[in-house]
Design a protein around this motif. Structure first.
Motif, short mmCIF file in Angstrom:
data_model
loop_
_atom_site.label_atom_id
_atom_site.label_comp_id
_atom_site.label_asym_id
_atom_site.label_seq_id
_atom_site.Cartn_x
_atom_site.Cartn_y
_atom_site.Cartn_z
N ARG A 324 0.90 -1.22 0.23
CA ARG A 324 0.14 -0.03 0.02
C ARG A 324 1.03 1.33 -0.05
O ARG A 324 0.33 2.39 0.16
N GLY A 325 2.10 1.08 -0.02
CA GLY A 325 3.05 2.33 0.22
C GLY A 325 3.41 2.82 1.50
O GLY A 325 4.07 3.84 1.68
N GLY A 326 2.93 1.88 2.51
CA GLY A 326 3.57 2.14 3.87
C GLY A 326 5.17 1.95 4.10
O GLY A 326 5.77 1.24 3.24
N LYS A 327 5.64 2.68 5.13
CA LYS A 327 7.06 2.41 5.41
C LYS A 327 7.40 1.14 6.40
O LYS A 327 6.37 1.13 7.38
N LEU A 328 8.44 0.58 6.31
CA LEU A 328 8.82 -0.40 7.32
C LEU A 328 10.22 -0.34 7.68
O LEU A 328 11.07 -0.37 6.96
N ILE A 329 10.43 -0.34 9.03
CA ILE A 329 11.63 -0.04 9.47
C ILE A 329 12.22 -1.37 10.37
O ILE A 329 11.34 -1.61 11.48
N GLY A 330 12.93 -2.03 10.28
CA GLY A 330 13.46 -3.36 11.21
C GLY A 330 14.65 -3.04 11.84
O GLY A 330 15.70 -2.40 11.26
N ILE A 331 14.73 -3.18 13.22
CA ILE A 331 15.78 -3.06 13.96
C ILE A 331 16.76 -4.15 14.40
O ILE A 331 15.91 -4.73 15.18
N CYS A 332 17.79 -4.34 14.20
CA CYS A 332 18.49 -5.62 14.90
C CYS A 332 17.78 -6.96 14.21
O CYS A 332 17.81 -7.13 13.25
N GLY A 333 17.08 -7.76 15.12
CA GLY A 333 16.53 -8.86 14.96
C GLY A 333 15.40 -8.53 13.98
O GLY A 333 15.04 -9.33 12.90
N GLY A 334 14.89 -7.33 14.02
CA GLY A 334 13.69 -6.90 13.08
C GLY A 334 14.35 -6.80 11.65
O GLY A 334 13.59 -6.93 10.68
N TYR A 335 15.37 -6.33 11.66
CA TYR A 335 16.17 -6.09 10.30
C TYR A 335 16.50 -7.57 9.79
O TYR A 335 16.14 -7.75 8.56
#
Length: 485
Positions: A324-335
């Motif tokens: 849908r065009g949303g932004k997603l940020i993953g940090i450490c394990g999320g990355y």
């Protein structure tokens, strides 16, 4: 040798961490050299100390309150839960082993020497050491070999103040009950007690104080009201996530709460932005379709948490958000979850395994036995603004999207971005604590004027808490504690 006092609680989450931080700031304001100390902590919210090891995030905060550098000796034993039954054991800042609960009970006597060594080191460089217990001394089933509460206090001969939480109810019974079941040797360590988190007219509790005094013979050192500034301090454990109340901000940010979520205090600066509606998504919930941003935070067991994420169907929610065009940020394990594959050939997180990631970044991660631990200065490649933070992670991540790093850490590329820039991964914790970065990020979603001074806000909160303790704690006790230090 420094003077010392130890705050123990009638139970978990009675406010010991905040009270220790406030006392540390109050002592520092009075010109004392003060050090915080917690013999044993259990938390997946960790920090990298100035001497290069892992400590509980709470001890990092208490050191900030004390205005001193952080040290592994402030938290010599840190337990990081990896499953329902076992934890990684960090000793003097480094991985020492792994144990299930019953096995750990047998290991505790070996760890007491490390605890006492650290306490001795801190005591040599301070006027005052303020010690925080863990859980409660009333857990007498764990008293044998204890290193966190009375086992430490009796061995190091540190007097104890018992903290009771009146907000949860039953504070009289919890204080009197603790007195009743402690051994005479442990009971003699307690100088008095503090009633914490009081709401309303304190005079209405006068009979309650008289009752506690009559049953225990202890002196009340003060009744502390509910302290709103504590809500502006970094969260220590996942209990804070359960209490979080979403704001009515215009920018909706969603975060999944996974079983081994770690270092989620990364999110605190966003939670305090007036224009942000930070929502924690729990089991049974779906991601809001109007979220501007989804953040995948750190994890102590990335593969297990990714499996949990998929079990709830959140992987499809996240992919739909990106479509849908949303932004997603993953940090450490999320990355690591954002990539195509995660491999753990050595079984560092459990059994040897390999699992497909979300496939939103063209990268692959392999768990490696050497843990990265570092405090870092960095630069956001996206926004060309300075960052500082820290890294705590296992694993090496490589792939085509790493050619578009999200950050430069100490001059070296870190993380990855998708070609359209909507999916971002990084190993840098503390990202949102950088005011300029947070301001630029929120401007992407139309929020102008964000990016308040987060670090000053934390320091202001510590000073407000210190002032409250000065007002509500027993003057004679405080004077004795500080003047003899």
């Amino acid at each position: 040798m420094a003077r010392a006092i130890m705050l123990q609680g009638t139970g978990s989450d009675v406010g010991k961490t905040v009270l220790v931080a406030g006392l540390c700031r109050l002592a520092s304001n009075r010109g004392l050299t003060v050090r915080p100390f917690k013999p044993q902590n259990m938390s997946n919210n960790a920090a990298v100390s100035d001497d290069g090891g892992e400590i509980g995030r709470a001890q990092w905060l208490q050191a900030r309150a004390s205005r001193v550098p952080t040290s592994v000796h402030m938290n010599p034993v840190l337990l990081k839960p990896q499953s329902e039954y076992g934890s990684q054991i960090i000793v003097h800042g480094q991985v020492w082993g792994y144990a299930k609960g019953r096995d750990y009970q047998r290991l505790k006597p070996q760890l007491l020497d490390y605890v006492l060594e650290s306490y001795d080191r801190l005591s040599k460089d301070a006027d005052l050491v303020i010690v925080e217990g863990a859980g409660s001394p009333a857990e007498i089933n764990l008293r044998a070999g204890d290193i966190a509460n009375m086992g430490f206090a009796t061995r190091a001969d540190v007097p104890v103040i018992l903290v009771g939480d009146i907000d949860r109810g039953g504070v009289i019974a919890s204080l009197v009950g603790t007195h009743a079941i402690l051994s005479p040797e442990d009971r003699r360590m307690i100088q008095g007690y503090i009633i914490n988190k009081f709401r309303g007219d304190v005079s209405l509790f006068a009979d309650g104080i008289e009752a506690v005094n009559r049953f225990t013979g202890w002196h009340c050192m003060g009744v502390i009201p509910w302290l709103p500034p504590a809500g502006r301090l970094p969260a220590e454990d996942s209990v804070a996530l359960e209490r979080h109340v979403a704001n009515n901000g215009t920018i909706k940010i969603a975060v999944p709460v996974l079983p081994r979520i770690s270092n989620f205090d990364d999110l605190d600066p966003l939670a305090q932005e007036p224009g942000v509606d930070l929502q924690f998504i729990r089991a049974g919930d779906s991601f809001p379709k109007d979220a501007a941003l989804i953040i995948l935070p750190g994890s102590k067991s990335t593969i297990a948490d990714l499996l949990e994420l998929k079990k709830h169907g959140w992987d499809e929610d996240i992919k739909a958000h990106v479509r849908r065009g949303g932004k997603l940020i993953g940090i450490c394990g999320g990355y690591q979850m954002l990539g195509r594959v995660l491999r753990d050939p050595l079984g560092l997180e459990g059994e040897p395994s390999e699992i497909d990631g979300l496939g939103l970044l063209d990268v692959e991660t392999e768990m490696a036995p050497v843990k990265t631990l570092s405090n870092n200065t960095a630069l956001s490649v996206e926004y060309s603004v300075p960052l500082d933070g820290y890294q705590i992670h296992l694993g090496v991540t490589l792939g085509a999207d790493c050619a578009r790093p999200s950050t430069m850490i100490d001059g070296l590329p870190d993380g990855a971005r998708s070609a359209d820039g909507r999916v971002v991964g990084t190993y840098l914790h503390g990202l949102f604590g950088a005011d300029a970065y947070r301001k630029k990020l929120l401007e992407e979603f139309g929020l102008v004027g964000g990016g308040f001074d987060y670090r000053s806000a934390v320091d202001d909160a510590l000073d407000e808490i210190a002032s409250a303790l000065q007002q509500y704690l027993d003057d004679a006790w405080l004077d004795d504690l500080f003047t003899q230090a």
